[in-house]
Design an enzyme around this catalytic site. Structure first.
Site, mmCIF file in Angstrom:
data_model
loop_
_atom_site.group_PDB
_atom_site.id
_atom_site.type_symbol
_atom_site.label_atom_id
_atom_site.label_comp_id
_atom_site.label_asym_id
_atom_site.label_seq_id
_atom_site.Cartn_x
_atom_site.Cartn_y
_atom_site.Cartn_z
ATOM 1 N N VAL A 1 3.561 -1.226 3.917
ATOM 2 C CA VAL A 1 3.169 0.137 3.580
ATOM 3 C C VAL A 1 4.402 0.911 3.133
ATOM 4 O O VAL A 1 5.452 0.851 3.775
ATOM 5 C CB VAL A 1 2.507 0.848 4.778
ATOM 6 C CG1 VAL A 1 2.344 2.341 4.501
ATOM 7 C CG2 VAL A 1 1.159 0.221 5.087
ATOM 8 N N LYS A 2 4.259 1.605 2.016
ATOM 9 C CA LYS A 2 5.307 2.508 1.549
ATOM 10 C C LYS A 2 4.830 3.932 1.795
ATOM 11 O O LYS A 2 3.773 4.336 1.310
ATOM 12 C CB LYS A 2 5.591 2.286 0.068
ATOM 13 C CG LYS A 2 6.557 3.310 -0.538
ATOM 14 C CD LYS A 2 6.729 3.065 -2.032
ATOM 15 C CE LYS A 2 7.427 4.228 -2.710
ATOM 16 N NZ LYS A 2 7.552 4.033 -4.181
ATOM 17 N N THR A 3 5.601 4.696 2.562
ATOM 18 C CA THR A 3 5.205 6.056 2.890
ATOM 19 C C THR A 3 6.431 6.944 2.947
ATOM 20 O O THR A 3 7.547 6.511 2.666
ATOM 21 C CB THR A 3 4.426 6.087 4.216
ATOM 22 O OG1 THR A 3 3.773 7.356 4.348
ATOM 23 C CG2 THR A 3 5.325 5.852 5.419
ATOM 24 N N GLY A 41 0.834 -1.191 0.000
ATOM 25 C CA GLY A 41 0.000 0.000 0.000
ATOM 26 C C GLY A 41 0.868 1.240 0.000
ATOM 27 O O GLY A 41 1.708 1.419 0.887
ATOM 28 N N ASP A 61 12.637 2.645 -0.551
ATOM 29 C CA ASP A 61 12.388 2.431 -1.978
ATOM 30 C C ASP A 61 12.896 3.665 -2.698
ATOM 31 O O ASP A 61 12.218 4.687 -2.754
ATOM 32 C CB ASP A 61 10.897 2.210 -2.236
ATOM 33 C CG ASP A 61 10.599 1.898 -3.700
ATOM 34 O OD1 ASP A 61 11.547 1.540 -4.430
ATOM 35 O OD2 ASP A 61 9.426 2.001 -4.102
#
Length: 290
Positions: A179-181, A147, A228
């Site tokens: 989760v990528k935030t 996400g 990332d």
């Protein structure tokens, strides 16, 4: 970290995350799905081959995987971009739908899929339903879902703790496996309030490579499992040097000083990025979006 999951999902997740230390160095080259041939990423079939040996997983679009990546490549995971439907030419890019089905991702041997959500944006509702639909469909194939708490131009002021905690928790509540935030001041609180692992987005191009190393180091210290990276690698003068230094922070426990020394020693002519085109003012303007 993933002990409660099925064997199939754990196997795929450990193609994204290094099983040795449960940390992750992901490299993103999915920018073209809304930005087109982005500076530094114009030729993914050539550019990715030089950096794949240093990463755990690659985030990319289905089309780039199927046309530009050697199918004999081993040792890394593939996280496929699953949402899209707009471009940088629109006022904002949050009007997205699903562009990839879970079944097709499995056919492409994906390790996982990435779905962007735009919490607080005009199309928040449909992007959250995109995530929900993908999670439900992906569960049939034990396919992990990443996400992504995306922000567009209208949300560019939302990279702060309260907003990122909200968006990350929502993604986890819907069932995202990772989760990528974004990183922010007080980021350790964002991590603590999110019950699934967090990967930090590299975001827009930073001023210096030391800023990239500090972002990576601070993210890990605050509890993220990895980063990332995208433009901060592809658009740097020495991408192979920086990606190796970032890897040293994530997987070898290097501090910023040690990683910076690594960048200096690896910044040789052989590692210099070979620019094929000069970047125009218009390219700079487009690349700064999102």
């Amino acid at each position: 970290m993933f002990e409660s999951m099925s064997w199939g999902k754990r196997n795929r997740l450990y193609q994204i995350v290094n099983q040795r230390d449960n940390r992750c160095l992901m490299l993103a080259i999915d920018h073209g799905y809304f930005m087109g041939p982005t500076h530094g990423m114009e030729f993914p079939h050539e550019d990715t081959a030089n950096l794949i040996p240093y990463i755990d997983s690659l985030m990319l679009s289905p089309g780039i995987l199927s046309t530009c990546i050697d199918p004999q490549t081993r040792g890394i995971g593939w996280v496929l971009r699953a949402t899209g439907g707009n471009s940088v030419l629109d006022v904002d890019i949050d009007d997205e739908g699903l562009i990839l089905e879970a079944e097709e991702a499995v056919r492409l041997n994906a390790s996982g899929v990435a779905v962007s959500i735009y919490v607080g944006a005009e199309h928040q509702h449909q992007t959250l339903l995109n995530l929900s639909k993908m999670i439900n469909d992906a569960s049939k194939f034990n396919l992990p879902v990443l996400g992504v708490t995306a922000v567009g131009k209208r949300l560019s002021d939302k990279r702060e703790k309260r907003y990122l905690s909200l968006a990350s928790r929502i993604a986890a509540e819907y069932g995202a496996d990772i989760v990528k935030t974004y990183y922010c001041e007080g980021f350790e609180e964002v991590v603590q309030k999110c019950p699934v692992p967090i990967v930090v987005a590299g975001g827009a191009r930073l001023d210096t490579y030391r800023d990239v190393l500090e972002l990576t180091y601070n993210s890990i210290q605050c509890g993220a499992i990895g980063v990332d990276m995208g433009r901060n690698i592809w658009q740097s003068e020495y991408p192979a040097a920086i990606i190796q230094a970032v890897r040293a922070i994530i997987h070898e426990g290097a501090n910023v000083k040690q990683a910076a020394e690594m960048v200096e020693s690896l910044s040789t002519e052989a590692n210099r990025r070979k620019p094929r085109f000069s970047i125009s003012d218009e390219d700079n303007k487009i690349s700064s979006v999102h």
